[in-house]
Design an enzyme around this catalytic site. Sequence first.
Site, PDB file in Angstrom:
ATOM      1  N   LYS A  35     -48.823  34.177  57.799  1.00 55.28           N
ATOM      2  CA  LYS A  35     -47.634  33.269  58.360  1.00 55.28           C
ATOM      3  C   LYS A  35     -46.460  33.968  58.985  1.00 55.28           C
ATOM      4  O   LYS A  35     -45.856  33.820  59.709  1.00 55.28           O
ATOM      5  CB  LYS A  35     -47.585  32.167  57.416  1.00 55.28           C
ATOM      6  CG  LYS A  35     -46.971  32.591  56.148  1.00 55.28           C
ATOM      7  CD  LYS A  35     -45.308  32.361  56.350  1.00 55.28           C
ATOM      8  CE  LYS A  35     -44.661  32.970  55.306  1.00 55.28           C
ATOM      9  NZ  LYS A  35     -43.033  32.784  55.204  1.00 55.28           N
ATOM     10  N   ARG A  82     -36.784  33.523  57.738  1.00 60.05           N
ATOM     11  CA  ARG A  82     -36.150  34.644  58.531  1.00 60.05           C
ATOM     12  C   ARG A  82     -37.002  35.296  59.471  1.00 60.05           C
ATOM     13  O   ARG A  82     -36.395  35.839  60.357  1.00 60.05           O
ATOM     14  CB  ARG A  82     -35.758  35.794  57.551  1.00 60.05           C
ATOM     15  CG  ARG A  82     -34.618  35.194  56.325  1.00 60.05           C
ATOM     16  CD  ARG A  82     -34.609  36.425  55.367  1.00 60.05           C
ATOM     17  NE  ARG A  82     -35.915  36.227  54.589  1.00 60.05           N
ATOM     18  CZ  ARG A  82     -36.114  37.157  53.636  1.00 60.05           C
ATOM     19  NH1 ARG A  82     -35.146  38.019  53.301  1.00 60.05           N
ATOM     20  NH2 ARG A  82     -37.231  37.615  53.471  1.00 60.05           N
TER      21      ARG A  82
END
Lengths: 342, 342
Positions: free
Chosen positions: A197, A262
């Site tokens: 991911k 992030r």
Amino acid sequence: MSTITVIGAGVMASSLSFPAMENGNEMRLTGTPLDREIIESVKDNRYHPTLKRTLPEGVKAYQIEELDAALDGCDAVILGVSSFGVDWFIENALAKIPDKIPVIAVTKGVEVYDDGTIQTFPELFESKVENGKSHEFCAIGGPCRCYELADHDDTRVAFCGRNMEVLKFFKKLLERDYYHIDLTQDVAGLEIAVALKNAYALGVSLGIGLEEKQQKYMCNTQSALFGQSSYEIMKYVQYMGGNVENSIHGIGDLYVTVMGGRSKEIGKRLGAGMPYDKAMEELKGVTLESVVIAKRAAKAIRILSENGKVRKEDYPLILHIDDILQHGSMLDIPWKKFQVTE
Amino acid sequence: MSTITVIGAGVMASSLSFPAMENGNEMRLTGTPLDREIIESVKDNRYHPTLKRTLPEGVKAYQIEELDAALDGCDAVILGVSSFGVDWFIENALAKIPDKIPVIAVTKGVEVYDDGTIQTFPELFESKVENGKSHEFCAIGGPCRCYELADHDDTRVAFCGRNMEVLKFFKKLLERDYYHIDLTQDVAGLEIAVALKNAYALGVSLGIGLEEKQQKYMCNTQSALFGQSSYEIMKYVQYMGGNVENSIHGIGDLYVTVMGGRSKEIGKRLGAGMPYDKAMEELKGVTLESVVIAKRAAKAIRILSENGKVRKEDYPLILHIDDILQHGSMLDIPWKKFQVTE
């Protein structure tokens, strides 16, 4: 009541002190050499400066020199280092964990070897245990922003490991009415899905960058990249022999990362046309994890497809992300290569 | 060059006039009785008032009374009605389509019968063809906001149908360097996946409503609902005998809908605590499509699980959405029922 020793006092593992302590456990938060200031602060007034939350009353903090004391008599270990701390953990802390004590890691990532072999962290740790000792190594995956967990927002993750009894033990330690836990013995499937991911967050966020550059909504482009990412995660999980349905933990994790993580920061900049070097400079390495896993995942596909073990055609997006990283700036998205195979 | 007759001049089908006409085809946009003003406007100056775009030069517009002329000599039909227009199409337009002319529908949804049988729209249409005629019925699925397609933003969809030659014909008519098309013979898989996305958009947006109510980010909750939605879509696709990987078109479509679609509006209001009646009043029926498909999808699961054909435990979210709709306001999310089965 159990005693849980945390190794690595980053935001993710530290946020687990909320469910752990609310369940009546003892929590011993131990810092790595990089966590010195965090531990000082927690010792002082329980405030965690990067999580920006005061940890629950009773939490104990230990500097790395106090690791032996932190591990003494513990019932379970939570490994809280990021993927960049894995080597440090193996060299400096693994051997100190008492025999038979189970370990659960929040660390996301995989190792990729030159023959294309992909190794999950639980497998890696197991291969490094010495002196006749043994541990069950488990791991946590799924969408979880630590701030929200600390704030008791509903969160669903999955714990994986080979031994269901150990998984149930960890679930008992940490489950709360806001922290919901799937259990699965499909270590390979869960670990590859959640590791990937970070790579695909970079891919989807290329679309966010394109959108910001053109100053208009481009939901179709982002969604197409999200769908292709989901496809490649499913393909990868199946290659690893995992349950394709455990892809959802990676897909959900991708969603949270694109929303509020992030790892999208680098992709967004690249998508908007910024050169890679400049983007990395702006980010000061903060999203390096997504770059590392993207490169590793693409490397494995290149090797495995040469050996006839996977079809390169099933992974055009991860190869494209790798091409961008190698080229040093954005390239045209290979739309014509996106096709679900029958 | 081919002649394409569109039946139903809504925003989605009308946006296809851009790729269709740029490929040199003739496009005959025909309105339903509900599209009278749209057709008047397009006849007048090519401006489509709900798409809010001027359609390409050369596009022809027909009122419903002119349907025979619009269909005369056409090579292909695009069905542009929403799921609420399906019965109207079957009763008023289907029999007028010349024999052997293939039809591709942008309509999303499925029929559910009292024995739990789920029927895709291409199957439904085929069952209604009379007088010895035959048509290949195809359908379009995947994330596509019509405004972005009209603006030439990169968009990826899938065309499904039983006949690959017909699918290739439609792809040739519509593919552009910004409109990317997967082809699949997995009609059941694609159609159920994209139909369900409207139902699950309601589910994920419960999390958006909770977030707005509490005035803080709740990415974990939304992502967990997104992951569970992806899981139930995968399960449903597999039950239908489809290719689980075609779930990605539903997952990508879910992503775009949660980002920028209408179907989230009802879920958002319910999640924030508004009673169903008040929410529907505010929305004046605009998102009814998601409510209909949610109810149908849940009804099928209730019947099929009683007959032992599916496991109710695999679909807790769609059943929960249906419970909310029946109850008339938000209920606690059944977190403990979310678990990937091995």
